[in-house]
Design a protein around this motif. Structure first.
Motif, PDB file in Angstrom:
ATOM      1  N   PRO A 139       0.827  -1.215   0.000  1.00  0.00           N
ATOM      2  CA  PRO A 139       0.000   0.000   0.000  1.00  0.00           C
ATOM      3  C   PRO A 139       0.865   1.270   0.000  1.00  0.00           C
ATOM      4  CG  PRO A 139      -0.564  -1.441   1.857  1.00  0.00           C
ATOM      5  CD  PRO A 139       0.637  -2.021   1.200  1.00  0.00           C
ATOM      6  N   TYR A 140       0.361   2.287  -0.674  1.00  0.00           N
ATOM      7  CA  TYR A 140       1.015   3.600  -0.728  1.00  0.00           C
ATOM      8  C   TYR A 140       0.611   4.411   0.492  1.00  0.00           C
ATOM      9  CZ  TYR A 140       1.822   2.564  -5.671  1.00  0.00           C
ATOM     10  OH  TYR A 140       2.237   2.009  -6.856  1.00  0.00           O
ATOM     11  N   PRO A 141       1.355   5.442   0.829  1.00  0.00           N
ATOM     12  CA  PRO A 141       2.684   5.835   0.375  1.00  0.00           C
ATOM     13  C   PRO A 141       3.759   5.076   1.138  1.00  0.00           C
ATOM     14  CG  PRO A 141       1.858   7.505   1.874  1.00  0.00           C
ATOM     15  CD  PRO A 141       0.779   6.452   1.736  1.00  0.00           C
ATOM     16  N   TYR A 142       4.933   4.968   0.516  1.00  0.00           N
ATOM     17  CA  TYR A 142       6.066   4.307   1.154  1.00  0.00           C
ATOM     18  C   TYR A 142       7.364   4.884   0.596  1.00  0.00           C
ATOM     19  CZ  TYR A 142       5.816   1.452  -3.099  1.00  0.00           C
ATOM     20  OH  TYR A 142       5.764   1.019  -4.396  1.00  0.00           O
ATOM     21  N   ILE A 143       8.466   4.534   1.253  1.00  0.00           N
ATOM     22  CA  ILE A 143       9.798   4.982   0.830  1.00  0.00           C
ATOM     23  C   ILE A 143      10.633   3.751   0.517  1.00  0.00           C
ATOM     24  CG2 ILE A 143      11.941   6.138   1.550  1.00  0.00           C
ATOM     25  CD1 ILE A 143      10.193   7.928   3.340  1.00  0.00           C
ATOM     26  N   VAL A 144      11.393   3.826  -0.582  1.00  0.00           N
ATOM     27  CA  VAL A 144      12.315   2.760  -0.958  1.00  0.00           C
ATOM     28  C   VAL A 144      13.743   3.310  -0.856  1.00  0.00           C
ATOM     29  CG1 VAL A 144      13.099   1.233  -2.808  1.00  0.00           C
ATOM     30  CG2 VAL A 144      10.649   1.673  -2.494  1.00  0.00           C
ATOM     31  N   ILE A 145      14.597   2.560  -0.157  1.00  0.00           N
ATOM     32  CA  ILE A 145      16.015   2.897  -0.102  1.00  0.00           C
ATOM     33  C   ILE A 145      16.600   2.479  -1.437  1.00  0.00           C
ATOM     34  CG2 ILE A 145      18.219   2.476   1.045  1.00  0.00           C
ATOM     35  CD1 ILE A 145      16.494   1.736   3.553  1.00  0.00           C
ATOM     36  N   GLY A 146      17.074   3.435  -2.184  1.00  0.00           N
ATOM     37  CA  GLY A 146      17.476   3.169  -3.562  1.00  0.00           C
ATOM     38  C   GLY A 146      18.968   3.088  -3.763  1.00  0.00           C
ATOM     39  N   GLU A 147      19.393   3.648  -4.861  1.00  0.00           N
ATOM     40  CA  GLU A 147      20.758   3.543  -5.332  1.00  0.00           C
ATOM     41  C   GLU A 147      21.719   4.323  -4.431  1.00  0.00           C
ATOM     42  OE1 GLU A 147      17.587   3.010  -7.796  1.00  0.00           O
ATOM     43  OE2 GLU A 147      18.169   4.998  -7.137  1.00  0.00           O
ATOM     44  N   ALA A 148      22.949   3.803  -4.362  1.00  0.00           N
ATOM     45  CA  ALA A 148      24.006   4.482  -3.617  1.00  0.00           C
ATOM     46  C   ALA A 148      25.279   4.465  -4.446  1.00  0.00           C
ATOM     47  CB  ALA A 148      24.239   3.804  -2.273  1.00  0.00           C
ATOM     48  N   VAL A 149      25.998   5.564  -4.395  1.00  0.00           N
ATOM     49  CA  VAL A 149      27.301   5.663  -5.047  1.00  0.00           C
ATOM     50  C   VAL A 149      28.285   6.105  -3.968  1.00  0.00           C
ATOM     51  CG1 VAL A 149      28.679   6.833  -6.804  1.00  0.00           C
ATOM     52  CG2 VAL A 149      26.274   6.292  -7.253  1.00  0.00           C
ATOM     53  N   GLU A 150      29.328   5.302  -3.758  1.00  0.00           N
ATOM     54  CA  GLU A 150      30.318   5.630  -2.742  1.00  0.00           C
ATOM     55  C   GLU A 150      31.641   6.013  -3.402  1.00  0.00           C
ATOM     56  OE1 GLU A 150      32.430   3.694   1.223  1.00  0.00           O
ATOM     57  OE2 GLU A 150      31.042   2.498   0.045  1.00  0.00           O
ATOM     58  N   THR A 151      32.232   7.093  -2.913  1.00  0.00           N
ATOM     59  CA  THR A 151      33.543   7.514  -3.407  1.00  0.00           C
ATOM     60  C   THR A 151      34.461   7.727  -2.202  1.00  0.00           C
ATOM     61  OG1 THR A 151      32.843   9.824  -3.432  1.00  0.00           O
ATOM     62  CG2 THR A 151      32.672   8.614  -5.493  1.00  0.00           C
ATOM     63  N   PRO A 152      35.758   7.453  -2.367  1.00  0.00           N
ATOM     64  CA  PRO A 152      36.674   7.646  -1.245  1.00  0.00           C
ATOM     65  C   PRO A 152      36.837   9.121  -0.907  1.00  0.00           C
ATOM     66  CG  PRO A 152      37.885   6.980  -3.210  1.00  0.00           C
ATOM     67  CD  PRO A 152      36.432   6.941  -3.555  1.00  0.00           C
ATOM     68  N   SER A 153      37.010   9.372   0.371  1.00  0.00           N
ATOM     69  CA  SER A 153      37.271  10.723   0.864  1.00  0.00           C
ATOM     70  C   SER A 153      38.299  10.594   1.990  1.00  0.00           C
ATOM     71  CB  SER A 153      35.976  11.366   1.353  1.00  0.00           C
ATOM     72  OG  SER A 153      36.217  12.674   1.810  1.00  0.00           O
ATOM     73  N   ASN A 154      39.471  10.109   1.615  1.00  0.00           N
ATOM     74  CA  ASN A 154      40.517   9.830   2.592  1.00  0.00           C
ATOM     75  C   ASN A 154      41.294  11.094   2.930  1.00  0.00           C
ATOM     76  OD1 ASN A 154      39.831   7.097   2.417  1.00  0.00           O
ATOM     77  ND2 ASN A 154      41.227   6.771   0.719  1.00  0.00           N
ATOM     78  N   ALA A 155      41.918  11.067   4.098  1.00  0.00           N
ATOM     79  CA  ALA A 155      42.854  12.108   4.512  1.00  0.00           C
ATOM     80  C   ALA A 155      44.187  11.413   4.810  1.00  0.00           C
ATOM     81  CB  ALA A 155      42.320  12.835   5.744  1.00  0.00           C
ATOM     82  N   HIS A 156      45.192  12.178   5.154  1.00  0.00           N
ATOM     83  CA  HIS A 156      46.516  11.602   5.394  1.00  0.00           C
ATOM     84  C   HIS A 156      46.512  10.553   6.500  1.00  0.00           C
ATOM     85  CE1 HIS A 156      48.531  14.251   2.633  1.00  0.00           C
ATOM     86  NE2 HIS A 156      47.857  15.272   3.145  1.00  0.00           N
ATOM     87  N   ASP A 157      45.682  10.754   7.504  1.00  0.00           N
ATOM     88  CA  ASP A 157      45.716   9.864   8.666  1.00  0.00           C
ATOM     89  C   ASP A 157      44.432   9.054   8.869  1.00  0.00           C
ATOM     90  OD1 ASP A 157      44.160  12.051   9.267  1.00  0.00           O
ATOM     91  OD2 ASP A 157      44.871  12.241  11.324  1.00  0.00           O
TER      92      ASP A 157
END
Length: 115
Positions: A16-34
């Motif tokens: 039944p409506y309404p609902y939320i679907v957890i959809g697509e994800a894109v992950e990218t690195p965000s590293n630091a020196h430590d």
């Protein structure tokens, strides 16, 4: 939760409506020196069955209020930030034309939790 029938990562056709679907994800690195970090672009899909967008946009406003700039608990990670990126309103063109789809995208920054 009083606005929706649930949040899912897979939806039965008879949900039944309404609902939320957890959809697509894109992950990218965000590293630091430590430390190792990442940024995740996550899309949530709001689905509703109405002729207008009022209900869908009310749900979207509540999702925005709950997630944007809100600390999250993510196992194995330190949450750094969550930011709203975009929202789009879409109509199902097929008759009867009463399905509304509102994808919302958030960017989430995390770091790997210290051992």
């Amino acid at each position: 939760m009083d606005l929706i029938k649930g949040v899912f990562d897979w939806v039965n056709e008879k949900q039944p409506y309404p609902y939320i679907v957890i959809g697509e994800a894109v992950e990218t690195p965000s590293n630091a020196h430590d430390r190792f970090g990442s940024e995740v672009l996550e899309t949530l899909h709001i689905w509703d069955q109405n002729r207008g967008f009022a209900t869908s946009l009310t749900i979207a406003a509540r999702v925005l209020q709950v997630l944007d700039h809100t600390p999250l608990t993510i196992e194995g990670h330190v949450h750094r930030w969550t930011r709203f990126v975009s929202l789009q309103t879409l109509k199902d063109p097929e008759p009867p034309g009463d399905i509304r789809h509102v994808p919302m995208t958030f960017r989430v920054g995390t770091e790997v939790a210290p051992a």
